[in-house]
Design a protein around this motif. Structure first.
Motif, PDB file in Angstrom:
ATOM      1  N   LEU A  72       0.870  -1.173   0.000  1.00  0.00           N
ATOM      2  CA  LEU A  72       0.000   0.000   0.000  1.00  0.00           C
ATOM      3  C   LEU A  72       0.910   1.228   0.000  1.00  0.00           C
ATOM      4  CD1 LEU A  72      -3.017   0.867   0.193  1.00  0.00           C
ATOM      5  CD2 LEU A  72      -2.698   0.949   2.676  1.00  0.00           C
ATOM      6  N   THR A  73       1.167   1.775  -1.182  1.00  0.00           N
ATOM      7  CA  THR A  73       2.229   2.772  -1.331  1.00  0.00           C
ATOM      8  C   THR A  73       1.786   4.206  -1.072  1.00  0.00           C
ATOM      9  OG1 THR A  73       1.760   3.115  -3.689  1.00  0.00           O
ATOM     10  CG2 THR A  73       3.296   1.339  -3.105  1.00  0.00           C
ATOM     11  N   GLY A  74       0.494   4.484  -1.101  1.00  0.00           N
ATOM     12  CA  GLY A  74       0.010   5.847  -1.265  1.00  0.00           C
ATOM     13  C   GLY A  74      -0.300   6.037  -2.743  1.00  0.00           C
ATOM     14  N   ASP A  75      -1.135   7.012  -3.073  1.00  0.00           N
ATOM     15  CA  ASP A  75      -1.519   7.194  -4.473  1.00  0.00           C
ATOM     16  C   ASP A  75      -0.387   7.870  -5.243  1.00  0.00           C
ATOM     17  OD1 ASP A  75      -2.051   9.723  -3.163  1.00  0.00           O
ATOM     18  OD2 ASP A  75      -3.118  10.321  -4.963  1.00  0.00           O
ATOM     19  N   TRP A  76      -0.540   7.912  -6.567  1.00  0.00           N
ATOM     20  CA  TRP A  76       0.513   8.422  -7.447  1.00  0.00           C
ATOM     21  C   TRP A  76      -0.009   9.634  -8.225  1.00  0.00           C
ATOM     22  CZ3 TRP A  76       1.521   3.034 -10.098  1.00  0.00           C
ATOM     23  CH2 TRP A  76       1.941   2.114  -9.114  1.00  0.00           C
ATOM     24  N   PRO A  77      -0.061  10.792  -7.597  1.00  0.00           N
ATOM     25  CA  PRO A  77      -0.593  11.976  -8.289  1.00  0.00           C
ATOM     26  C   PRO A  77       0.420  12.548  -9.271  1.00  0.00           C
ATOM     27  CG  PRO A  77       0.202  12.595  -6.126  1.00  0.00           C
ATOM     28  CD  PRO A  77       0.346  11.096  -6.216  1.00  0.00           C
ATOM     29  N   ARG A  78      -0.095  13.212 -10.322  1.00  0.00           N
ATOM     30  CA  ARG A  78       0.780  13.945 -11.227  1.00  0.00           C
ATOM     31  C   ARG A  78       1.391  15.130 -10.504  1.00  0.00           C
ATOM     32  NH1 ARG A  78       0.029  13.437 -16.729  1.00  0.00           N
ATOM     33  NH2 ARG A  78       2.014  14.543 -16.889  1.00  0.00           N
ATOM     34  N   ARG A  79       2.614  15.439 -10.822  1.00  0.00           N
ATOM     35  CA  ARG A  79       3.259  16.605 -10.237  1.00  0.00           C
ATOM     36  C   ARG A  79       2.645  17.881 -10.804  1.00  0.00           C
ATOM     37  NH1 ARG A  79       9.505  14.627 -11.157  1.00  0.00           N
ATOM     38  NH2 ARG A  79       9.469  12.868  -9.701  1.00  0.00           N
ATOM     39  N   PRO A  80       2.396  18.854  -9.954  1.00  0.00           N
ATOM     40  CA  PRO A  80       1.907  20.136 -10.478  1.00  0.00           C
ATOM     41  C   PRO A  80       2.940  20.740 -11.421  1.00  0.00           C
ATOM     42  CG  PRO A  80       1.631  20.014  -8.096  1.00  0.00           C
ATOM     43  CD  PRO A  80       2.497  18.849  -8.487  1.00  0.00           C
ATOM     44  N   ARG A  81       2.468  21.261 -12.546  1.00  0.00           N
ATOM     45  CA  ARG A  81       3.363  21.884 -13.517  1.00  0.00           C
ATOM     46  C   ARG A  81       3.134  23.385 -13.522  1.00  0.00           C
ATOM     47  NH1 ARG A  81       2.234  19.276 -19.048  1.00  0.00           N
ATOM     48  NH2 ARG A  81       3.855  20.756 -19.635  1.00  0.00           N
ATOM     49  N   PRO A  82       4.211  24.158 -13.677  1.00  0.00           N
ATOM     50  CA  PRO A  82       4.073  25.621 -13.644  1.00  0.00           C
ATOM     51  C   PRO A  82       3.068  26.170 -14.651  1.00  0.00           C
ATOM     52  CG  PRO A  82       6.382  24.974 -13.551  1.00  0.00           C
ATOM     53  CD  PRO A  82       5.602  23.733 -13.848  1.00  0.00           C
ATOM     54  N   ASP A  83       2.936  25.484 -15.808  1.00  0.00           N
ATOM     55  CA  ASP A  83       2.056  26.002 -16.849  1.00  0.00           C
ATOM     56  C   ASP A  83       0.675  25.349 -16.822  1.00  0.00           C
ATOM     57  OD1 ASP A  83       3.000  23.511 -17.565  1.00  0.00           O
ATOM     58  OD2 ASP A  83       3.141  23.973 -19.709  1.00  0.00           O
ATOM     59  N   ALA A  84       0.425  24.483 -15.821  1.00  0.00           N
ATOM     60  CA  ALA A  84      -0.853  23.777 -15.775  1.00  0.00           C
ATOM     61  C   ALA A  84      -1.977  24.742 -15.411  1.00  0.00           C
ATOM     62  CB  ALA A  84      -0.803  22.643 -14.755  1.00  0.00           C
ATOM     63  N   GLY A  85      -3.080  24.618 -16.092  1.00  0.00           N
ATOM     64  CA  GLY A  85      -4.252  25.425 -15.779  1.00  0.00           C
ATOM     65  C   GLY A  85      -4.124  26.871 -16.192  1.00  0.00           C
ATOM     66  N   VAL A 117      -9.855  20.049 -16.492  1.00  0.00           N
ATOM     67  CA  VAL A 117      -9.002  20.943 -15.702  1.00  0.00           C
ATOM     68  C   VAL A 117      -7.909  20.109 -15.040  1.00  0.00           C
ATOM     69  CG1 VAL A 117     -10.930  22.499 -15.197  1.00  0.00           C
ATOM     70  CG2 VAL A 117     -10.319  20.717 -13.552  1.00  0.00           C
ATOM     71  N   PRO A 118      -6.767  20.710 -14.734  1.00  0.00           N
ATOM     72  CA  PRO A 118      -5.767  20.023 -13.916  1.00  0.00           C
ATOM     73  C   PRO A 118      -6.207  20.067 -12.450  1.00  0.00           C
ATOM     74  CG  PRO A 118      -4.974  22.200 -14.531  1.00  0.00           C
ATOM     75  CD  PRO A 118      -6.301  22.021 -15.217  1.00  0.00           C
ATOM     76  N   HIS A 119      -6.515  18.921 -11.898  1.00  0.00           N
ATOM     77  CA  HIS A 119      -7.053  18.874 -10.538  1.00  0.00           C
ATOM     78  C   HIS A 119      -6.132  19.547  -9.521  1.00  0.00           C
ATOM     79  CE1 HIS A 119      -9.761  15.199 -11.614  1.00  0.00           C
ATOM     80  NE2 HIS A 119     -10.368  16.347 -11.843  1.00  0.00           N
ATOM     81  N   ALA A 120      -4.827  19.314  -9.656  1.00  0.00           N
ATOM     82  CA  ALA A 120      -3.899  19.859  -8.660  1.00  0.00           C
ATOM     83  C   ALA A 120      -3.907  21.381  -8.655  1.00  0.00           C
ATOM     84  CB  ALA A 120      -2.489  19.341  -8.920  1.00  0.00           C
TER      85      ALA A 120
END
Length: 411
Positions: free
Chosen positions: A215-228, A300-303
């Protein structure tokens, strides 16, 4: 737990499905790359922005196209669309593994030919559970199989549903074996372990899981400076007036216009704005309910967006559940299918969400009441958010993958 210090390895990550099935693999790929490993991701056609300098090859199928084809449902859709598409995917993953010659394969359970090619290459492979569907436990049934606990013994039996896929696509598995010059029959090797990409804050580890299930924890995408940074989204977020996010991702079907109108009017009655993500067709707001307090986009980018939202109305897919919880954003769950009722029940039992709403019976009053309930739960959700943000699922999974590739124990 492995420390990730093993020498660099060649890793093939293989997945199939919608955005929620692919983005976690891209996140793990970035973590593996950061640890010095050579990584290739085999994924559907729909990923137009892998980001993070991740190398991606296509498995030759668009799952967005499949979702549209399946709108009619029935066995005809399976025969004409799902079966041939999955046959393509199951063959292509073998091709990519043979071309890449990895030291280890990390794969979504849908990719039923991975054990065949792993056996042929003499390498280990790991199965990925983005929601608990493979490793049996008596504590709860397999997500998406039944919607309530049936007792420890029966709960464990529900995990046999995963074997149905191997029977449905047995001819593709035999074909893969023959292509590699192996017998068309015989027992397939078991994975070296399972990576469960779920937060232990949301789902405590069952006591009866084996040590090879991580049970590793989830694997979210890293926030990107240009996201959203889409102009309309940026302007919407810059306004200080609070808003509710509404999006159902890859879900579709039913009265998408009526569903969207009930949500917008319910949010409006609560005195809030609405940011609607139409996704693959689950929400289609009619013009009559639009206004300056509503922004409609495809996705949309959730993060980037969820941390600004007062609440999130969504389908309850594993990725969105984790994204909202990490953002500290209370959820209103509207499950459609598969594992979504599992997450709705889990959040309700944890006190993080109220009763789920029915996707085909949304009303203005019901949405308004659900939003009020969600806002009252904000303190509990904010507390959980701090714990989830302290986890690093991709790094934990990367260390396990490296250890398995090196022939070491990852327990």
């Amino acid at each position: 737990m492995a420390d990730g210090s093993a020498s660099p390895r060649r890793v093939l990550l293989a997945t199939a499905g919608s955005r929620g099935d692919v983005e976690p693999f891209l996140s793990l790929a970035a973590a593996l790359r950061d640890a010095g490993h050579a990584v290739l991701v085999a994924a559907p056609d729909d990923q137009d922005d892998a980001g993070d300098d991740v190398d991606v090859v296509t498995l030759g199928v668009s799952f967005a196209g499949l979702a549209e084809a399946l709108a009619g449902g029935g066995m005809r859709a399976f025969r004409e669309h799902i079966r041939p598409a999955m046959s393509t995917v199951l063959a292509r993953v073998v091709d990519e593994a043979m071309r890449w010659q990895p030291d280890v394969i990390v794969a979504h359970p849908k990719l039923l030919t991975v054990p065949v090619v792993a056996e042929h290459l003499g390498i280990p492979y790991l199965s990925v559970e983005l929601t608990p569907v493979v490793t049996p436990t008596g504590e709860f049934p397999a997500a998406g199989v039944v919607n309530r606990s049936l007792g420890p013994w029966v709960n464990r039996l529900t995990y046999r549903a995963a074997d149905l896929g191997a029977r449905m696509f047995a001819s593709d598995i035999r074909a893969a074996r023959r292509r590699l010059g192996r017998s068309g029959e015989g027992h397939l090797p078991s994975p070296s372990g399972s990576l469960v990409a779920v937060s232990p804050t949301l789902l405590p580890r069952p006591a009866d899981w084996p040590s090879t299930t991580h049970l590793t924890g989830d694997w979210p995408r890293r926030p990107r400076p240009d996201a959203g940074t889409d102009g309309a989204i940026r302007e919407f977020l810059a306004d200080d007036a609070p808003f509710v996010y509404a999006g159902f991702g890859s879900m579709r079907g039913g009265d998408a216009a009526g569903r969207a109108e009930a949500i917008i009017e319910g949010v409006r009655r609560a005195g809030l704005r609405t940011l609607v993500a139409t996704g693959w067709g689950g929400l289609q707001p009619p013009d009559r309910c639009l206004g300056t307090d509503v922004l409609v986009v495809t996705s949309v980018p959730h993060a980037t967006v969820l941390p600004h939202a007062a609440a999130a109305i969504h389908h309850g897919g594993a990725g969105t559940v984790h994204a909202a919880a990490r953002a500290g954003t209370p959820s209103v769950l509207v499950p459609f299918l598969a594992d979504q009722p599992f997450w709705a029940r889990l959040l309700r039992r944890s006190g993080l969400a109220g009763p789920a709403l029915h996707r085909d019976r949304l009303s203005v009053d019901g949405v308004h009441a659900a939003i009020s309930d969600a806002l009252d739960r904000a303190p509990a959700v904010h507390h959980v958010a701090g714990e989830i943000r302290a986890e690093d699922g991709p790094a934990a999974a990367s260390a396990i993958v490296a250890a398995v590739a090196a022939g070491e124990s990852a327990s």
